[in-house]
Each structure stands twice: as structure tokens, then as C-alpha cells.
Motif scaffolding. Structure first.
Motif, PDB file in Angstrom:
ATOM      1  N   TYR A 262       0.751  -0.816  -0.048  1.00  0.00           N
ATOM      2  CA  TYR A 262       0.131   0.106   0.074  1.00  0.00           C
ATOM      3  C   TYR A 262       0.946   1.420  -0.204  1.00  0.00           C
ATOM      4  O   TYR A 262       0.397   2.092  -1.024  1.00  0.00           O
ATOM      5  CB  TYR A 262      -0.563   0.192   0.938  1.00  0.00           C
ATOM      6  N   LYS A 263       2.207   0.783   0.832  1.00  0.00           N
ATOM      7  CA  LYS A 263       2.999   2.277   0.676  1.00  0.00           C
ATOM      8  C   LYS A 263       3.411   2.637  -0.117  1.00  0.00           C
ATOM      9  O   LYS A 263       3.607   3.866  -0.560  1.00  0.00           O
ATOM     10  CB  LYS A 263       3.566   2.432   1.709  1.00  0.00           C
ATOM     11  N   GLU A 264       3.866   1.360  -1.384  1.00  0.00           N
ATOM     12  CA  GLU A 264       4.672   2.091  -2.353  1.00  0.00           C
ATOM     13  C   GLU A 264       4.073   2.284  -2.759  1.00  0.00           C
ATOM     14  O   GLU A 264       3.913   3.556  -4.060  1.00  0.00           O
ATOM     15  CB  GLU A 264       4.991   0.631  -2.642  1.00  0.00           C
ATOM     16  N   SER A 265       2.748   2.227  -3.400  1.00  0.00           N
ATOM     17  CA  SER A 265       1.543   2.558  -4.816  1.00  0.00           C
ATOM     18  C   SER A 265       1.031   3.865  -4.140  1.00  0.00           C
ATOM     19  O   SER A 265       1.044   4.893  -4.952  1.00  0.00           O
ATOM     20  CB  SER A 265      -0.043   1.635  -4.275  1.00  0.00           C
ATOM     21  N   LYS A 266       1.406   4.576  -3.140  1.00  0.00           N
ATOM     22  CA  LYS A 266       0.930   5.445  -2.441  1.00  0.00           C
ATOM     23  C   LYS A 266       1.701   6.557  -3.087  1.00  0.00           C
ATOM     24  O   LYS A 266       1.644   7.913  -3.343  1.00  0.00           O
ATOM     25  CB  LYS A 266       0.496   5.682  -1.111  1.00  0.00           C
ATOM     26  N   ARG A 267       3.052   6.515  -2.603  1.00  0.00           N
ATOM     27  CA  ARG A 267       3.882   6.631  -3.284  1.00  0.00           C
ATOM     28  C   ARG A 267       4.206   7.010  -4.448  1.00  0.00           C
ATOM     29  O   ARG A 267       4.318   8.209  -4.797  1.00  0.00           O
ATOM     30  CB  ARG A 267       5.196   6.029  -2.220  1.00  0.00           C
ATOM     31  N   ARG A 268       4.059   6.378  -5.217  1.00  0.00           N
ATOM     32  CA  ARG A 268       3.972   6.573  -6.445  1.00  0.00           C
ATOM     33  C   ARG A 268       2.577   6.557  -7.354  1.00  0.00           C
ATOM     34  O   ARG A 268       3.011   8.060  -8.432  1.00  0.00           O
ATOM     35  CB  ARG A 268       3.824   5.232  -7.395  1.00  0.00           C
ATOM     36  N   PHE A 269       1.682   7.113  -5.978  1.00  0.00           N
ATOM     37  CA  PHE A 269       0.772   7.521  -7.146  1.00  0.00           C
ATOM     38  C   PHE A 269       1.170   9.911  -6.547  1.00  0.00           C
ATOM     39  O   PHE A 269       0.268  10.447  -7.542  1.00  0.00           O
ATOM     40  CB  PHE A 269      -0.660   7.699  -5.809  1.00  0.00           C
ATOM     41  N   ASP A 270       1.513   9.263  -5.647  1.00  0.00           N
ATOM     42  CA  ASP A 270       1.585  11.297  -5.048  1.00  0.00           C
ATOM     43  C   ASP A 270       2.852  11.456  -6.003  1.00  0.00           C
ATOM     44  O   ASP A 270       3.151  12.604  -6.012  1.00  0.00           O
ATOM     45  CB  ASP A 270       2.366  11.465  -3.532  1.00  0.00           C
ATOM     46  N   THR A 271       4.009  10.455  -6.926  1.00  0.00           N
ATOM     47  CA  THR A 271       4.980  11.511  -6.866  1.00  0.00           C
ATOM     48  C   THR A 271       5.224  10.765  -9.000  1.00  0.00           C
ATOM     49  O   THR A 271       5.844  11.720  -9.522  1.00  0.00           O
ATOM     50  CB  THR A 271       6.511  10.552  -6.571  1.00  0.00           C
ATOM     51  N   GLU A 272       4.763   9.936  -9.056  1.00  0.00           N
ATOM     52  CA  GLU A 272       4.900   9.499 -10.423  1.00  0.00           C
ATOM     53  C   GLU A 272       3.104  10.442 -11.497  1.00  0.00           C
ATOM     54  O   GLU A 272       1.865   9.283 -11.129  1.00  0.00           O
ATOM     55  CB  GLU A 272       4.631   8.339 -11.134  1.00  0.00           C
ATOM     56  N   GLU A 273       3.048  11.240 -12.256  1.00  0.00           N
ATOM     57  CA  GLU A 273       2.088  11.775 -12.395  1.00  0.00           C
ATOM     58  C   GLU A 273       1.162  10.446 -13.834  1.00  0.00           C
ATOM     59  O   GLU A 273       0.020  10.493 -13.532  1.00  0.00           O
ATOM     60  CB  GLU A 273       2.233  13.407 -13.780  1.00  0.00           C
ATOM     61  N   GLU A 274       2.057   9.971 -14.240  1.00  0.00           N
ATOM     62  CA  GLU A 274       1.336   8.985 -15.154  1.00  0.00           C
ATOM     63  C   GLU A 274       0.748   8.238 -14.345  1.00  0.00           C
ATOM     64  O   GLU A 274       0.178   7.092 -15.142  1.00  0.00           O
ATOM     65  CB  GLU A 274       2.992   7.725 -15.913  1.00  0.00           C
ATOM     66  N   PHE A 275       1.580   7.366 -13.346  1.00  0.00           N
ATOM     67  CA  PHE A 275       0.667   6.764 -12.411  1.00  0.00           C
ATOM     68  C   PHE A 275      -0.162   6.709 -12.394  1.00  0.00           C
ATOM     69  O   PHE A 275      -1.565   6.022 -11.486  1.00  0.00           O
ATOM     70  CB  PHE A 275       1.579   6.333 -11.253  1.00  0.00           C
ATOM     71  N   LYS A 276      -0.629   8.440 -11.378  1.00  0.00           N
ATOM     72  CA  LYS A 276      -2.227   8.291 -11.205  1.00  0.00           C
ATOM     73  C   LYS A 276      -2.913   8.517 -11.962  1.00  0.00           C
ATOM     74  O   LYS A 276      -4.137   8.571 -11.562  1.00  0.00           O
ATOM     75  CB  LYS A 276      -1.582  10.139 -10.466  1.00  0.00           C
ATOM     76  N   LYS A 277      -2.520   8.950 -13.181  1.00  0.00           N
ATOM     77  CA  LYS A 277      -3.405   9.181 -14.313  1.00  0.00           C
ATOM     78  C   LYS A 277      -3.920   7.749 -14.750  1.00  0.00           C
ATOM     79  O   LYS A 277      -6.026   7.132 -14.706  1.00  0.00           O
ATOM     80  CB  LYS A 277      -2.866   9.079 -15.753  1.00  0.00           C
ATOM     81  N   ARG A 278      -3.634   6.848 -14.323  1.00  0.00           N
ATOM     82  CA  ARG A 278      -3.582   5.100 -14.739  1.00  0.00           C
ATOM     83  C   ARG A 278      -4.698   4.888 -13.367  1.00  0.00           C
ATOM     84  O   ARG A 278      -5.012   3.965 -13.466  1.00  0.00           O
ATOM     85  CB  ARG A 278      -2.514   4.446 -14.683  1.00  0.00           C
ATOM     86  N   ALA A 279      -4.609   5.003 -12.273  1.00  0.00           N
ATOM     87  CA  ALA A 279      -4.902   4.550 -10.898  1.00  0.00           C
ATOM     88  C   ALA A 279      -6.160   5.414 -11.246  1.00  0.00           C
ATOM     89  O   ALA A 279      -7.169   4.282 -10.532  1.00  0.00           O
ATOM     90  CB  ALA A 279      -4.260   6.041 -10.426  1.00  0.00           C
ATOM     91  N   TYR A 280      -6.235   6.692 -11.461  1.00  0.00           N
ATOM     92  CA  TYR A 280      -7.894   7.539 -11.977  1.00  0.00           C
ATOM     93  C   TYR A 280      -8.788   6.396 -13.019  1.00  0.00           C
ATOM     94  O   TYR A 280     -10.119   5.663 -12.787  1.00  0.00           O
ATOM     95  CB  TYR A 280      -7.295   8.660 -12.570  1.00  0.00           C
ATOM     96  N   GLN A 281      -7.807   5.956 -14.419  1.00  0.00           N
ATOM     97  CA  GLN A 281      -8.470   5.250 -15.527  1.00  0.00           C
ATOM     98  C   GLN A 281      -9.134   3.717 -14.518  1.00  0.00           C
ATOM     99  O   GLN A 281     -10.088   3.118 -14.547  1.00  0.00           O
ATOM    100  CB  GLN A 281      -7.311   4.519 -16.350  1.00  0.00           C
ATOM    101  N   CYS A 282      -7.962   3.364 -13.441  1.00  0.00           N
ATOM    102  CA  CYS A 282      -8.105   2.103 -13.098  1.00  0.00           C
ATOM    103  C   CYS A 282      -9.418   1.807 -12.160  1.00  0.00           C
ATOM    104  O   CYS A 282     -10.444   0.869 -11.660  1.00  0.00           O
ATOM    105  CB  CYS A 282      -7.091   1.429 -12.062  1.00  0.00           C
ATOM    106  N   VAL A 283      -9.963   2.706 -11.867  1.00  0.00           N
ATOM    107  CA  VAL A 283     -11.022   3.378 -10.701  1.00  0.00           C
ATOM    108  C   VAL A 283     -12.147   2.685 -11.821  1.00  0.00           C
ATOM    109  O   VAL A 283     -13.066   2.382 -11.400  1.00  0.00           O
ATOM    110  CB  VAL A 283     -10.772   4.396  -9.960  1.00  0.00           C
ATOM    111  N   VAL A 284     -12.087   3.930 -12.851  1.00  0.00           N
ATOM    112  CA  VAL A 284     -13.026   4.075 -13.644  1.00  0.00           C
ATOM    113  C   VAL A 284     -13.270   2.453 -13.947  1.00  0.00           C
ATOM    114  O   VAL A 284     -14.362   2.017 -14.382  1.00  0.00           O
ATOM    115  CB  VAL A 284     -13.215   4.704 -14.825  1.00  0.00           C
ATOM    116  N   LEU A 285     -12.820   1.369 -14.664  1.00  0.00           N
ATOM    117  CA  LEU A 285     -12.543   0.180 -14.829  1.00  0.00           C
ATOM    118  C   LEU A 285     -13.440  -0.774 -13.767  1.00  0.00           C
ATOM    119  O   LEU A 285     -14.419  -1.669 -13.742  1.00  0.00           O
ATOM    120  CB  LEU A 285     -12.025  -0.534 -15.804  1.00  0.00           C
ATOM    121  N   LEU A 286     -12.953  -0.311 -12.893  1.00  0.00           N
ATOM    122  CA  LEU A 286     -13.432  -1.268 -11.455  1.00  0.00           C
ATOM    123  C   LEU A 286     -15.368  -1.159 -11.560  1.00  0.00           C
ATOM    124  O   LEU A 286     -16.088  -2.306 -11.178  1.00  0.00           O
ATOM    125  CB  LEU A 286     -12.910  -0.693  -9.926  1.00  0.00           C
TER     126      LEU A 286
END
Length: 650
Positions: A262-286
Motif C-alpha cells: 500500500y505504501k509503495e503504491s501511495k508513494r508512486r501515486f503522489d510522485t508519478e503523474e503517469e501512474f496517477k492518471k492510470r490509477a484513476y482509469q483503474c477506478v473507472v474500470l473497477l
């Protein structure tokens, strides 16, 4: 009384139908026969249920305080029939010289008479009038008027003795509570992908104990675990899962430490813009129920569930999982219902609901069309009220959520889901766990304390304590030592929490909770094993005790016997009070009082008399052994409600 009256009416109706049939008056004799059969069936059902109710009531422990309230309620009504809702105050006496119970209603009635009728009557005069109107009953020996108008009540010894014998023969039976109601308890509620920490301890322990109490009292209890298993955080977790374990759909990913994941994914979400966009897309698909993303979500949830279950197994917790995802499909209907009834306002794209008396509105839909905790909590409330048909709904959630929950409850009331006069919806709030420095309980590095670490530390400390007392050398077998370790460790952690008023913060201290002196589980567990050993050391087995309970009269002539007997019989009134106010520390205080009262009795009244030279048993005072057994029986049921497992040898 209602059933008896209905039986009389039905019996009369059957006789009337018989007469009609005999006289041949009715043109529809078959109809009458059908009606007669229905009435007989109803009569048979009522007689059977009444018989069962009487049998159950006969075995139930009598709530002496409630009995006295009925008696004094009738006396006050007879003395002052014009008074509406006069005060009815009956409490156990604090000192033997003031009797066993006190009725302190006279002072309140004085004030009412002065205000409503402008009559100046002394409390003592009122008390005397009440005393003269006490109806015939089986429990009061005598009453005395003391001081300005206290009515001191002395119980009959044969009544107390009879109740103790009933307890010994029937076991600890719950007090009669009337109609069997459905209770829904929401407790524990950790978040998926996050480890349970010390903050979850109180909700889990308090909620489990409340469920046990309501179950013992005969309610139909639904234990719900409102997991945080849905929301935007799953976008970043799924995106990280795809990167770290790309073959997760075919090979189960070895996620050992979900907290680190969880901490690894949160760090990436806070620091990697591309990862953040993909995370939002994953929410929509979920949320659109894409099968691959549902599979990823289920994998993450399963890893968490296994970790949670380890905690629940240690603490003997039973729950039905019903997380936020369970209510997801209901949320659009919740929004529509509030819109249809005209409660929704739009604020900067958000759909909000203002509830009278609460300054902060509920946000039931975000500007991007997503739902919020407010929406899921409203959906859960409606489902529990309207689908589960809860009569009582209890949320065991920390005090910090108080305003939020009261707003949600008020919204449910506003929209017409329940009437608080009919359905009880309560927030059983609790304070935080503090360290010995009186600050929020943290590790030395400042992190939140993991619950599994806390439980393991408890086991280690309990074993150290048992070894300090050399219980491992001669007293206990390896198996008994292990059982004692578990009983002491988890019993002490639970009791330390439950023995504090849940509304207050409490200081977590292993040293205090493992101390076998004072109001601790260690002291009570030791006292219990000591009481259980008395009959065993006198070579009196269970069968002999049962026979004695049927045949022996419990003599309560010694003041310590009398004090203990009355204390044992207060158990039902303690439970009734907790059913009303949900404050479990009252039960802990009672068990400690019972244990100390027993010690006074045991120090002053010989249960087993031995020859001083040979140590041989010369006399067994069976009625006193029965008092020991009654004490242990009540303590065992108290432990069971608190979720504490005593052991026979410690």
C-alpha cells in the motif's frame, strides 16, 4: 396477560360456534367448521406459546430492582392516583444499616406536589403514605422510613434463598425482555490493504461484547463488519499490482506485506503523474465491473481478509463481512430518493443534503459523479432499517465520527426511514487508546502500533508472568500453561478496555493489566479458578452439587453470606442497565465487586472444615459450597459476555 385474555375470548368463541352448529341456525355449516378449526389452531398455538413463556420466565433470573420498582410504582399510584409519571427511584443501599434497597421517590414527589398543586407536604409524610400502600408481595420483609423521607427496604431471606436455588438448578438464565427484537451491530470495520492497528482494538472488543450481551438476552443479533473495501484507493493498488505482478490473472501474486504494498503504491501515486492518471482509469474500470479489474480487487481483498482473520481468531471475534462494496449498487437509488423528496441542493457540481440542526451538509454525489462515504453510510443505514428490519441499530465507532453519524441518522429520520420512538439507532462512541505518556499510542519510531504485534507482546508478557510465579515448574502441565497464557493475555487486553468507560480515552499499560491485584482480568481469572477449586479440593463433584442444589436450603444467617447472596442476584439488573446505556464497564465493576465480596465471605465463613493436626476434612458446609458455585456460575457468564475465557487451573 394479553395471551391469557385472548385464550379466554377464543374459548368463548369456540363455544358460541358449537352452539350455532348444534342449533342448525347457520346456512353455512362448513364455513363455521373451518372457522372453528382456525380458532382451535390459534387457541392451541397461544396456549403452547404461553406455556413456553411461563416456563422460560420461571427459569429466568428475577431482576429484584425491577420487581421493587413495580411494587413501589403500584404503592405510589395508590397513594397519589392523580400524579402523572411520578418519579420512581429504587437503588441498592450502600450500607447494611440502610437495608438492602432504598426507594427515594418521596423527595421528587414533594417538588411535584408543590409545583402542580401548590401543596406543601414533607417528604417523610409522603414516604409514610407510600409505605402504607405497598401491595402484598413475596420479596419485602419490612420497610423503614429514614432521614427526610428515604424508604429503606429489607428483603426476605427465604426469597433470596429461593432465587439462589433457582439459579443453581436452572443456570444463569437471561432476564425476561419481552418480544424478540432484531439488533444490528456495526463494529471493527478495518480498511482493506491496511493492517489492523491499535485504533481498531476498541471497536472490535466493545462490539463483540455488546453482541454477546444482546444474544444472551435473547435478541436476534446481526454482527456486521463494514469493511472499507471500495473507493479511489483501489485504483492505485490495482495499477501497482499490474506493474509488480503482470501475470496476476493466472498466477496468484505473493503479496506478503500488504501494508508495504500500500505504501509503495501511495508513494508512486503522489510522485508519478503517469501512474496517477492510470490509477484513476483503474477506478473507472473497477466501478464499471471490468472482470480483470474485479479479479485484481478480489485478490487484494483476500490478502487483507486473511490478515484480519488472524486477529479475529486470537480474540474469538465473529463477524459477517458487509463492506462498502455491498452497498454500491444501492447508492444511485439513495441519491434519487433524496432528489425526489426535494432534499438535494447542487453546490459547485456536488449534490449535497442539509439536515436541520447540523451545519455541515452530507455530500451524496461528487462533481465527477462519484459517491462518497456519506452515500455509502446512508445506503447502509437504509438497508439495515428497511431490508434487515432492525429494531435496534448500534454503531460501535470512535467519538471522532460522532457528528458525521448523527447527521446520517438525522437524514434517515428526515426522509422517513425510521421513527426514533419505535426504532433505536445509537452511536456507541469510544475514546482513543493512549500510551503511558498520555499521548496517542504509538511505537518508538512514531508509527501506529500494529494490532498483531500488540497481541504477540501480550502473549509473551503473560508467559513471563506465569513463569515468574513458577507456574511452569510444578503447578501446570504444558497444555494447561499454554491455555493459561492465552486466557491471561487476551483476557487482560479485553478487560483493560472494557473496564474503562468507553466514552473516555484510556491508557494502555501491560504492567497494569497483568497485575493480579485490583480490578484486572488477571485478578478475576485467578479468583475464579480459586473458587472453582474449593469444591474440587473437598472431593465434591458436579453431580453432588446438583443434588445439593435441589435438596439444601441456602442458609444466609451470617452477614457475609447475606451480602454475597444479594450481590449474586444483582446480575440481571446490571445486564438490564447495560442493555439500556451500552456501558460495559458496569459489568466489569460488578464482577470485581462480586469477587471481593466473595473473598470477604470466604475469609469469614468456613466452607470446608479440616482437622488442624491431620489436615483431614471433618465437615463440609454444603450450603456455603453452593454459594461458591453460584458465584462461579455468575462470574463465568460475565466472562463469557466480556469474551474472556477462564481456565480451571492457573
Amino acid at each position: 396477560a394479553f395471551q391469557e385474555n385472548e385464550i379466554k375470548l377464543l374459548t368463548a368463541e369456540i363455544e358460541r360456534l358449537k352452539n350455532f352448529g348444534c342449533l342448525g341456525v347457520s346456512p353455512s355449516l362448513e364455513g363455521l367448521r373451518d372457522e372453528n378449526a382456525k380458532l382451535k389452531y390459534r387457541l392451541n398455538f397461544l396456549q403452547k406459546s404461553l406455556q413456553e413463556e411461563r416456563s422460560k420466565t420461571a427459569k429466568s433470573m428475577i431482576n429484584i430492582n425491577s420487581c421493587l420498582q413495580e411494587i413501589f410504582g403500584a404503592a405510589i399510584h395508590a397513594a397519589y392516583p392523580d400524579l402523572e409519571n411520578p418519579p420512581l427511584v429504587v437503588t441498592p443501599s450502600q450500607q447494611p444499616k440502610f437495608g438492602d434497597y432504598q426507594c427515594n421517590s418521596a423527595m421528587g414527589i414533594t417538588q411535584i406536589l408543590l409545583k402542580t398543586k401548590e401543596q406543601k407536604v414533607s417528604p417523610r409524610e409522603i414516604a409514610e403514605k407510600i409505605a402504607k400502600n405497598i401491595p402484598a408481595n413475596e420479596c419485602i420483609e419490612k420497610v423503614e422510613i429514614a432521614g427526610p423521607g428515604f424508604i429503606n427496604v429489607h428483603l426476605r431471606k427465604d426469597f433470596v434463598s429461593k432465587q439462589l436455588s433457582s439459579l443453581l438448578m436452572n443456570g444463569v438464565q437471561p432476564p425476561a425482555v419481552g418480544k424478540r427484537k432484531k439488533v444490528v451491530v456495526d463494529f471493527s470495520s478495518p480498511n482493506i490493504a491496511k493492517e489492523m492497528h491499535v485504533g481498531h482494538l476498541r471497536s472490535t472488543i466493545i462490539g463483540e461484547s455488546m453482541c454477546r450481551l444482546f444474544e444472551f438476552a435473547g435478541y436476534d443479533v446481526l454482527r456486521l463488519n463494514h469493511l472499507g473495501d471500495w473507493g479511489t484507493q483501489f485504483g492505485m493498488l490495482i495499477a501497482h499490482l499490474q506493474d509488480k505482478f503482470p501475470d496476476y490473472l493466472t498466477v496468484s501474486p505473493p503479496i506478503g506485506d500488504l501494508q508495504a504494498f500500500y505504501k509503495e503504491s501511495k508513494r508512486r501515486f503522489d510522485t508519478e503523474e503517469e501512474f496517477k492518471k492510470r490509477a484513476y482509469q483503474c477506478v473507472v474500470l473497477l466501478q464499471s465491473k471490468n472482470p480483470d479489474f474485479i479479479k485484481a480487487w478480489e485478490l487484494i481483498c483476500d490478502v487483507s481478509r486473511k490478515e484480519f482473520q488472524k486477529i479475529y481468531n486470537c480474540l474469538d471475534i465473529t463477524l459477517i463481512e458487509r463492506g462498502e462494496s455491498f452497498y454500491h449498487e444501492m447508492m444511485k437509488d439513495i441519491v434519487k430518493e433524496f432528489e425526489d423528496k426535494g432534499f438535494v441542493q447542487v453546490d459547485d457540481g456536488r449534490k449535497i443534503v442539509f439536515v436541520p440542526g447540523f451545519p455541515v451538509p452530507l455530500t451524496i454525489m461528487k462533481s465527477d459523479g462519484g459517491y462518497t462515504y456519506d452515500t455509502s453510510d446512508l445506503a447502509a443505514l437504509k438497508h439495515r432499517l428497511c431490508e434487515e428490519k432492525a429494531d435496534i441499530l448500534i454503531y460501535v465507532v470512535d467519538s471522532g465520527q460522532s457528528v458525521h453519524l448523527q447527521t446520517v441518522f438525522a437524514a434517515g429520520q428526515m426522509i422517513g426511514w425510521y421513527d426514533p420512538k419505535v426504532t433505536r439507532v445509537a452511536h456507541a462512541a469510544f475514546g482513543v487508546v493512549l500510551g503511558e505518556d498520555k499521548k496517542k499510542f504509538k511505537t518508538r519510531s512514531g508509527d501506529t502500533v500494529r494490532l498483531i504485534d500488540l497481541l504477540e507482546e501480550g502473549l509473551k508478557r503473560a508467559m513471563d508472568k506465569l513463569k515468574d510465579k513458577e507456574r511452569d515448574k510444578v503447578v501446570l502441565t504444558a497444555e494447561e500453561l499454554k491455555a493459561a497464557q492465552t486466557s491471561v493475555a487476551f483476557g487482560c487486553i479485553k478487560y483493560a478496555d472494557l473496564s474503562h468507560n468507553r466514552l473516555n480515552d484510556y491508557v494502555f499499560s501491560f504492567d497494569k493489566m497483568l497485575d493480579d491485584r485490583g480490578n484486572t482480568a488477571a485478578y478475576l481469572l485467578y479468583a475464579f479458578t480459586r473458587i472453582r477449586a474449593i469444591a474440587r479440593l473437598a472431593n465434591i463433584d458436579e453431580q453432588m452439587l446438583r443434588k445439593a442444589a435441589r435438596e439444601e436450603v441456602l442458609i444466609l444467617d451470617h452477614e457475609k453470606e447475606w451480602k454475597l447472596g444479594k450481590c449474586i442476584l444483582r446480575f440481571p439488573e446490571i445486564l438490564q442497565k447495560i442493555l439500556e446505556d451500552l456501558l460495559l464497564h458496569t459489568l466489569c465493576d460488578y464482577l470485581y465487586e462480586l469477587a471481593t465480596t466473595f473473598t470477604e465471605f470466604y475469609d469469614n465463613c468456613y466452607c470446608v472444615e479440616k482437622d488442624r493436626q491431620s489436615g483431614q476434612i471433618v465437615k463440609v458446609n454444603m450450603w456455603r459450597l453452593l454459594l461458591c458455585e453460584a458465584t462461579a456460575t455468575v462470574m463465568a457468564k460475565g466472562f463469557d459476555i466480556l469474551g474472556i475465557k477462564p481456565v480451571q487451573r492457573m
